[in-house]
Design a protein around this motif. Sequence first.
Motif, mmCIF file in Angstrom:
data_model
loop_
_atom_site.group_PDB
_atom_site.id
_atom_site.type_symbol
_atom_site.label_atom_id
_atom_site.label_comp_id
_atom_site.label_asym_id
_atom_site.label_seq_id
_atom_site.Cartn_x
_atom_site.Cartn_y
_atom_site.Cartn_z
ATOM 1 N N SER A 158 3.827 -2.467 2.704
ATOM 2 C CA SER A 158 3.537 -1.054 2.956
ATOM 3 C C SER A 158 4.765 -0.305 3.452
ATOM 4 C CB SER A 158 2.401 -0.918 3.983
ATOM 5 O OG SER A 158 2.745 -1.562 5.198
ATOM 6 N N LEU B 133 -3.777 -0.998 -1.298
ATOM 7 C CA LEU B 133 -2.543 -1.662 -0.882
ATOM 8 C C LEU B 133 -2.881 -2.793 0.076
ATOM 9 C CD1 LEU B 133 0.494 -1.881 -0.869
ATOM 10 C CD2 LEU B 133 0.590 -0.054 0.836
ATOM 11 N N ALA C 246 1.156 -3.750 -4.227
ATOM 12 C CA ALA C 246 2.390 -3.079 -3.844
ATOM 13 C C ALA C 246 3.284 -2.828 -5.047
ATOM 14 C CB ALA C 246 3.132 -3.902 -2.794
ATOM 15 N N ILE D 127 -2.107 1.274 7.659
ATOM 16 C CA ILE D 127 -1.624 1.175 6.292
ATOM 17 C C ILE D 127 -1.407 2.563 5.700
ATOM 18 C CG2 ILE D 127 -2.183 0.422 3.951
ATOM 19 C CD1 ILE D 127 -1.336 -1.832 5.795
ATOM 20 N N ALA E 271 2.267 3.878 4.630
ATOM 21 C CA ALA E 271 2.489 4.271 3.243
ATOM 22 C C ALA E 271 2.979 5.710 3.168
ATOM 23 C CB ALA E 271 1.207 4.096 2.433
ATOM 24 N N ALA F 69 -6.792 3.843 1.534
ATOM 25 C CA ALA F 69 -6.409 3.060 2.713
ATOM 26 C C ALA F 69 -7.531 3.141 3.740
ATOM 27 C CB ALA F 69 -5.093 3.576 3.293
#
Length: 440
Positions: free
Chosen positions: A65, A144, A150, A172, A176, A255
Motif C-alpha cells: 500500500s 488492496l 497491488a 489502507i 493508498a 478499502a
Amino acid sequence: MPGPRHPGRARRRGGVGVRDGTIVVAGASLAGLRGAEGVRARGFSGRLILVGDEPHLPYDRPPLSKHVLTGEIAPGATTLPGVGALRAEWRLGTPALGLDRAGRALLLGSGERLPFDRLLIATGARARPWREPEEAALPGVHTLRGRDDAAALAAGLAARPGRVLILGAGFIGCEAASGIRALGLPVTVADPAPAPLAGALGQVIGGFVAGRMEAAGVDLRMGTEVTRLEGEAGRVRRAHLAGGGTVEADLVVVALGAVRNTGWLAGSGLRADEGGLSCDGACRALDEAGRPDEAVFAAGDVARFPHPLYGGRPVALEHWGNAVAQAAHAARAMIDGPDRVESYAELPAFWSSQFGLTIKSLGLADGADAVAIVQGSPRTGRFLAVYGHEGRTVAAVSVNAGRWLPAYEAPIREAAPFPPIAGGADQPSPAPVPPGLPPR
C-alpha cells in the motif's frame, strides 16, 4: 477430538509437544512462514508442509500500500527473507477447502488429503469486497490486500486515471491516498465516519490526519456514504452518494477493511466466523464448546485470542508484529507442549506511513474513554497521545515522535493510572478529552 494413531511415529500427546511426524501449515504468508521456521528452530525434524492459496512464496504486505503503488518497489521484490532456507514442502496456488478433525487431515482444492499430527492455521484475512458483486466486478474497481492486487492497482495508476476514488479512510485507504497523491493524481476519499482512522484511533488523532490529507490535496469526504458504483463504456465512471450527488472517478479503490479467512472451516466443529478462529492462550483452536483441540493451532490475522492485558477480551490483530510473535508462540506450544508456554500476551503494536507522518501505536485504543496529548503538540506535527479506560492506561500513539513511545510500554502492561507520566521535558500539561472512538 482424538485422531487415529499412526504406527511408527514417535509422538507425544496429552498437552505435550512433538518433534517428528507431520506438521501442516495452512496459510503461506508471514505467520505461516514464521510458524514453520519456529518449529524447525525448536528441533522439529519431521515432515513440514506449507499450503497457500496464492501462487507466490510468502511476501511482505506493508510495502504493497506504499512503495509498490508508487513504483518504488516491484511487486515481485516483496518476498520475505528466509524462504529459501526453510526445509519444507510447498503446496502453492492450492487453497484449503476443509478440515477433517476426526481423521486429522487437511482437505485441499486439488482434491488431496494431507494427514497431519499438528496443524497450524494461518490463513489470514482477505479484503472486504464492495457489497454489490456486479459493481465490484467493473473494470477499474480494485481492492488492496495481496501482491496481485497491488500489481493490478499499480498498473491502473500508471495509466493516469482522471480521478481516483477511495472508499474507506482506514489505514489502507489513507496509505493508498498518500501514495496516489505522491504520483500527482487527483484523489477523493469517502467514508461515513467523522474522521480518518476514527475507528482505530478516534477523532482527536483522526482530525489531525484529516488536516494533513487536505493540505496534500485530497478531496476528503467524511460523513459520506457511497451507495452505488456506476459503469459506463465498460468500466467504472462514478459513485452515487447517499442523499444525492455523485463523484466522478475512473478508478476506485475499495478499502473497507478485512474479513478473516475462516469459511473453509465450516463443518469442522471449530469456533470460527468472520471475526476469526477462536483459540486459547497457547494458540490451540477451540471447538464450538470452547474446548481446545490438542492438534490444531492458530496464529496471525485469523486467530482470535483472549488478551490478558485487556481482561481476557477476545481480540484478533491485523498487525505485522503480532503475526511474527504469535506464530513463534504457537511453534513453541506445538513442539514443547501447550502446558509449557505462558498465555500469549504480546503487546499489540503497529505503524503506518502516510502524508509525511510516521504513526506508531502500542496497545489497543478501542474502548478507551479518554485521550491526552502528553508529549509535543499537534500544532508542530510531532506529538504523543495516551489513551485511558476507567482511569487506567491502555494505549499510546506517537506521530513523528517514535522515540517517546517506549516509555509508555510498561505503563500499558501494568495498567498504570492514566495519564501515567507527567513533568517530563517537552511535555504539556495533559488535559484528557474524549477520544472520539466508536462504541466497541
